[in-house]
Design a protein around this motif. Structure first.
Motif, PDB file in Angstrom:
ATOM      1  N   VAL A 212      -5.712  10.338  -5.852  1.00 40.22           N
ATOM      2  CA  VAL A 212      -5.181  10.172  -4.508  1.00 40.22           C
ATOM      3  C   VAL A 212      -3.800  10.820  -4.481  1.00 40.22           C
ATOM      4  O   VAL A 212      -2.898  10.418  -5.220  1.00 40.22           O
ATOM      5  N   LEU A 213      -3.644  11.845  -3.654  1.00 41.08           N
ATOM      6  CA  LEU A 213      -2.390  12.595  -3.578  1.00 41.08           C
ATOM      7  C   LEU A 213      -1.536  12.027  -2.454  1.00 41.08           C
ATOM      8  O   LEU A 213      -1.945  11.997  -1.295  1.00 41.08           O
ATOM      9  N   PHE A 214      -0.348  11.601  -2.843  1.00 42.75           N
ATOM     10  CA  PHE A 214       0.532  10.849  -1.957  1.00 42.75           C
ATOM     11  C   PHE A 214       1.764  11.662  -1.632  1.00 42.75           C
ATOM     12  O   PHE A 214       2.370  12.283  -2.510  1.00 42.75           O
ATOM     13  N   LYS A 215       2.174  11.665  -0.359  1.00 43.64           N
ATOM     14  CA  LYS A 215       3.369  12.416   0.020  1.00 43.64           C
ATOM     15  C   LYS A 215       3.976  11.794   1.272  1.00 43.64           C
ATOM     16  O   LYS A 215       3.266  11.535   2.251  1.00 43.64           O
ATOM     17  N   ASP A 216       5.279  11.551   1.218  1.00 43.99           N
ATOM     18  CA  ASP A 216       6.012  11.024   2.369  1.00 43.99           C
ATOM     19  C   ASP A 216       5.363   9.782   2.966  1.00 43.99           C
ATOM     20  O   ASP A 216       5.254   9.630   4.183  1.00 43.99           O
ATOM     21  N   GLY A 217       4.917   8.871   2.085  1.00 53.95           N
ATOM     22  CA  GLY A 217       4.396   7.592   2.544  1.00 53.95           C
ATOM     23  C   GLY A 217       2.988   7.617   3.086  1.00 53.95           C
ATOM     24  O   GLY A 217       2.526   6.628   3.665  1.00 53.95           O
ATOM     25  N   LEU A 218       2.284   8.730   2.904  1.00 52.93           N
ATOM     26  CA  LEU A 218       0.912   8.861   3.402  1.00 52.93           C
ATOM     27  C   LEU A 218       0.023   9.506   2.352  1.00 52.93           C
ATOM     28  O   LEU A 218       0.491  10.261   1.497  1.00 52.93           O
ATOM     29  N   ILE A 219      -1.265   9.215   2.430  1.00 49.09           N
ATOM     30  CA  ILE A 219      -2.234   9.904   1.585  1.00 49.09           C
ATOM     31  C   ILE A 219      -2.527  11.257   2.212  1.00 49.09           C
ATOM     32  O   ILE A 219      -3.007  11.337   3.340  1.00 49.09           O
ATOM     33  N   GLU A 220      -2.223  12.315   1.483  1.00 48.60           N
ATOM     34  CA  GLU A 220      -2.444  13.657   2.007  1.00 48.60           C
ATOM     35  C   GLU A 220      -3.863  14.140   1.740  1.00 48.60           C
ATOM     36  O   GLU A 220      -4.472  14.806   2.565  1.00 48.60           O
TER      37      GLU A 220
END
Length: 239
Positions: A212-220
């Motif tokens: 699960v790739l996470f970025k800026d508080g969201l799953i991208e």
């Protein structure tokens, strides 16, 4: 086994609201090994704390085996956490005045569990994690890899259905990291334990079923090992 719905988490610092999680949705099936990856400060560890009931969300819901954590009292959350979830931390969090076997058995005493099988259970775990002969040693006499093995055994002593691991290989060299990941993979496959692991290391993430790739508080994005070009995509995401 785990369902996250519209999860949000924010903090107030110096009259400023900082949004860490911005509406996360995630489902993890029983027996799955999931790696969560992303830049520092993206919210990965915060998500793990919410999954384990160590913190409460600003909005949204976490469900563990159909138990909505927001509907439980603090005591009920503690009991659910102790019975269902094991935690593995990057900095081990061992008690320095306790020996290896005492650290491992500590959760049993904390829960007031008294059983003639406790000693045998601890001995079996010590054998499983490769720490035979070190039962009476204190943490300061152990290597980083050995300390992490103690923390793994401690996380497993209550037979949790879920393991939450926050950068478990972060303080280990590649050889020790591989030994630990082999151990987690073994428990995942042989005991059908659900594992959610936060990591910066694509090598470690390669042990999982799903990243699960996470970025800026969201799953991208979510990728699986069998997806074409998954390694290249993950590498470019982390670059």
């Amino acid at each position: 086994m785990i369902k996250v719905s519209n999860l949000e988490k924010s903090f107030v610092q110096v009259n400023q609201t900082i949004e860490v999680l911005k509406g996360v949705n995630l489902t993890v099936e029983e027996g799955e090994f999931v790696a969560i990856m992303g830049p520092s400060g993206s919210g990965k560890s915060t998500l793990l704390q919410l999954l384990g009931g160590l913190d409460t969300p600003s909005k949204g819901e976490v469900e563990i085996n159909d138990n909505r954590l927001s509907h439980l009292t603090e005591r009920e959350r503690t009991i659910l956490r102790r019975k269902n979830i094991g935690f593995i931390f990057q900095n081990y969090q061992l008690l320095p005045t306790l020996t290896v076997e005492e650290n491992i058995s500590f959760p049993l005493h904390a829960d007031g569990i008294k059983s003639t099988n406790n000693k045998l259970k601890v001995q079996n775990l010590i054998k499983e994690v490769g720490l035979e002969g070190m039962e009476k040693k204190f943490p300061n006499l152990l290597s980083g890899g050995q300390q992490q093995r103690v923390s793994v055994a401690r996380a497993l002593v209550n037979d949790p259905k879920i393991l939450l691991a926050d950068e478990p290989t972060g303080n280990l060299d590649r050889k020790r990291a591989e030994e630990l990941l082999d151990l987690l993979s073994l428990f995942n496959k042989e005991k059908n334990q659900t594992i959610i692991m936060v990591t910066h290391d694509i090598f470690a993430a390669g042990y999982s079923d799903r990243i699960v790739l996470f970025k800026d508080g969201l799953i991208e994005k979510e990728v699986k090992k069998e997806d074409i070009g998954y390694a290249e995509y993950v590498a470019s995401f982390l670059a």
